[in-house]
Motif scaffolding. Structure first.
Motif, PDB file in Angstrom:
ATOM      1  N   UNK A 162      36.097  -6.703   3.093  1.00 41.97           N
ATOM      2  CA  UNK A 162      35.838  -6.735   1.654  1.00 41.97           C
ATOM      3  C   UNK A 162      35.921  -5.303   1.131  1.00 41.97           C
ATOM      4  N   UNK A 163      36.505  -5.168  -0.056  1.00 40.29           N
ATOM      5  CA  UNK A 163      36.698  -3.854  -0.649  1.00 40.29           C
ATOM      6  C   UNK A 163      36.280  -3.911  -2.108  1.00 40.29           C
ATOM      7  N   UNK A 164      35.511  -2.884  -2.515  1.00 37.31           N
ATOM      8  CA  UNK A 164      35.176  -2.710  -3.926  1.00 37.31           C
ATOM      9  C   UNK A 164      35.281  -1.231  -4.230  1.00 37.31           C
ATOM     10  N   UNK A 165      36.123  -0.903  -5.178  1.00 40.76           N
ATOM     11  CA  UNK A 165      36.286   0.483  -5.611  1.00 40.76           C
ATOM     12  C   UNK A 165      36.352   0.488  -7.132  1.00 40.76           C
ATOM     13  N   UNK A 166      35.532   1.326  -7.750  1.00 38.99           N
ATOM     14  CA  UNK A 166      35.534   1.412  -9.213  1.00 38.99           C
ATOM     15  C   UNK A 166      36.781   2.117  -9.721  1.00 38.99           C
ATOM     16  N   UNK A 167      37.239   3.118  -8.973  1.00 36.98           N
ATOM     17  CA  UNK A 167      38.391   3.901  -9.411  1.00 36.98           C
ATOM     18  C   UNK A 167      39.220   4.309  -8.201  1.00 36.98           C
ATOM     19  N   UNK A 168      40.537   4.149  -8.319  1.00 38.72           N
ATOM     20  CA  UNK A 168      41.454   4.581  -7.271  1.00 38.72           C
ATOM     21  C   UNK A 168      42.365   5.632  -7.899  1.00 38.72           C
ATOM     22  N   UNK A 169      42.263   6.856  -7.379  1.00 41.31           N
ATOM     23  CA  UNK A 169      43.043   7.958  -7.925  1.00 41.31           C
ATOM     24  C   UNK A 169      44.532   7.732  -7.684  1.00 41.31           C
ATOM     25  N   UNK A 170      45.349   8.388  -8.501  1.00 41.38           N
ATOM     26  CA  UNK A 170      46.795   8.285  -8.359  1.00 41.38           C
ATOM     27  C   UNK A 170      47.210   8.755  -6.961  1.00 41.38           C
ATOM     28  N   UNK A 171      48.008   7.938  -6.282  1.00 38.54           N
ATOM     29  CA  UNK A 171      48.473   8.268  -4.943  1.00 38.54           C
ATOM     30  C   UNK A 171      47.513   7.848  -3.835  1.00 38.54           C
ATOM     31  N   UNK A 172      46.347   7.382  -4.194  1.00 38.51           N
ATOM     32  CA  UNK A 172      45.362   6.952  -3.191  1.00 38.51           C
ATOM     33  C   UNK A 172      45.671   5.522  -2.754  1.00 38.51           C
ATOM     34  N   UNK A 173      45.118   5.138  -1.587  1.00 38.48           N
ATOM     35  CA  UNK A 173      45.328   3.790  -1.058  1.00 38.48           C
ATOM     36  C   UNK A 173      44.000   3.157  -0.699  1.00 38.48           C
ATOM     37  N   UNK A 174      43.854   1.901  -1.087  1.00 38.19           N
ATOM     38  CA  UNK A 174      42.695   1.099  -0.702  1.00 38.19           C
ATOM     39  C   UNK A 174      43.235  -0.131   0.013  1.00 38.19           C
ATOM     40  N   UNK A 175      42.837  -0.279   1.278  1.00 37.39           N
ATOM     41  CA  UNK A 175      43.350  -1.363   2.124  1.00 37.39           C
ATOM     42  C   UNK A 175      42.184  -2.191   2.647  1.00 37.39           C
ATOM     43  N   UNK A 176      42.285  -3.495   2.574  1.00 26.97           N
ATOM     44  CA  UNK A 176      41.270  -4.356   3.174  1.00 26.97           C
ATOM     45  C   UNK A 176      41.408  -4.354   4.680  1.00 26.97           C
ATOM     46  N   UNK A 177      42.569  -4.767   5.196  1.00 29.76           N
ATOM     47  CA  UNK A 177      42.816  -4.829   6.636  1.00 29.76           C
ATOM     48  C   UNK A 177      44.140  -4.136   6.918  1.00 29.76           C
ATOM     49  N   UNK A 178      44.122  -3.151   7.837  1.00 33.70           N
ATOM     50  CA  UNK A 178      45.306  -2.416   8.243  1.00 33.70           C
ATOM     51  C   UNK A 178      45.460  -2.620   9.751  1.00 33.70           C
ATOM     52  N   UNK A 179      46.396  -3.496  10.148  1.00 26.36           N
ATOM     53  CA  UNK A 179      46.566  -3.847  11.560  1.00 26.36           C
ATOM     54  C   UNK A 179      48.022  -3.608  11.952  1.00 26.36           C
ATOM     55  N   UNK A 180      48.211  -2.924  13.087  1.00 29.29           N
ATOM     56  CA  UNK A 180      49.562  -2.696  13.596  1.00 29.29           C
ATOM     57  C   UNK A 180      50.173  -3.958  14.188  1.00 29.29           C
ATOM     58  N   UNK A 181      49.338  -4.749  14.912  1.00 30.38           N
ATOM     59  CA  UNK A 181      49.863  -5.944  15.589  1.00 30.38           C
ATOM     60  C   UNK A 181      48.756  -6.995  15.663  1.00 30.38           C
ATOM     61  N   UNK A 182      49.119  -8.243  15.394  1.00 33.71           N
ATOM     62  CA  UNK A 182      48.197  -9.359  15.545  1.00 33.71           C
ATOM     63  C   UNK A 182      48.748 -10.267  16.630  1.00 33.71           C
ATOM     64  N   UNK A 183      47.883 -10.692  17.542  1.00 34.29           N
ATOM     65  CA  UNK A 183      48.321 -11.567  18.635  1.00 34.29           C
ATOM     66  C   UNK A 183      48.678 -10.758  19.866  1.00 34.29           C
ATOM     67  N   UNK A 184      48.975 -11.479  20.966  1.00 32.93           N
ATOM     68  CA  UNK A 184      49.218 -10.841  22.256  1.00 32.93           C
ATOM     69  C   UNK A 184      50.540 -10.318  22.453  1.00 32.93           C
TER      70      UNK A 184
END
Length: 184
Positions: A162-184
């Protein structure tokens, strides 16, 4: 929130085995906690016998000491309510609402301590296995934030963010889930 009556769909034999498992896990966890109260290391428990589950637990079960410390009084009280059923003194009935509520409460406490869901085969709930949860609650994001960031999430794991951000600056990133690989 889970429904304690989810356990009622299990047959008497499966429900009895499930209660024995939950009772045994709570007993062993509390016993080890008492023996190692001064140790900072996480407690590991290898269940003697695991009933039929929907999904798979990651073994050995590793207890989060801080969570266990918070829930210990409740776990002790609820464990006592299962004792006669686990020992075979009382007969397990799938329509005994008090028993189902106590068993489900013990299960939810164990799930919190172990960071894994425990679901018996036949129940209508998410499968057993690790649970990864993360949350962000910020006013301003000036760079990169992720509630959950992982290289890999293997089969059986549940990921919640879960993510809550009041303000996201220009060029900034807000990510809920950042996964390289799912599964085996």
């Amino acid at each position: 929130m889970t429904d304690p009556l989810a356990l009622s769909v299990l047959g008497a034999a499966a429900l009895t085995e499930g209660i024995k498992f939950l009772y045994g896990q709570a007993t062993e966890l509390l016993r080890r906690r008492r023996e190692r109260r001064d140790e900072a290391a996480a407690l590991e428990v290898e269940p003697a016998e695991v009933p039929e589950l929907d999904g798979e637990l990651r073994l050995p079960l590793r207890a989060d000491g801080a969570v266990l410390e918070r829930v210990e009084p409740d776990l002790k009280e609820l464990r006592r309510k299962l004792q006669d059923y686990a020992d075979g003194v009382e007969e397990v009935a799938s329509d005994d609402r008090g028993l189902l509520e106590s068993a489900d409460a013990v299960r939810r406490l164990l799930e919190a301590v172990y960071g894994q869901r425990i679901t018996f085969r036949g129940e209508q709930r998410a499968a057993s296995g690790p649970v990864v949860e993360g949350g962000i609650d910020v006013d301003v994001v000036a760079g990169y934030v992720a509630a959950v960031r992982a290289r890999a999430v293997t089969g059986g794991a549940t990921v919640r963010a879960s993510v809550r951000a009041n303000e996201v600056a220009e060029g900034a990133e807000v990510i809920g889930v950042d996964v390289d690989r799912i599964g085996g």
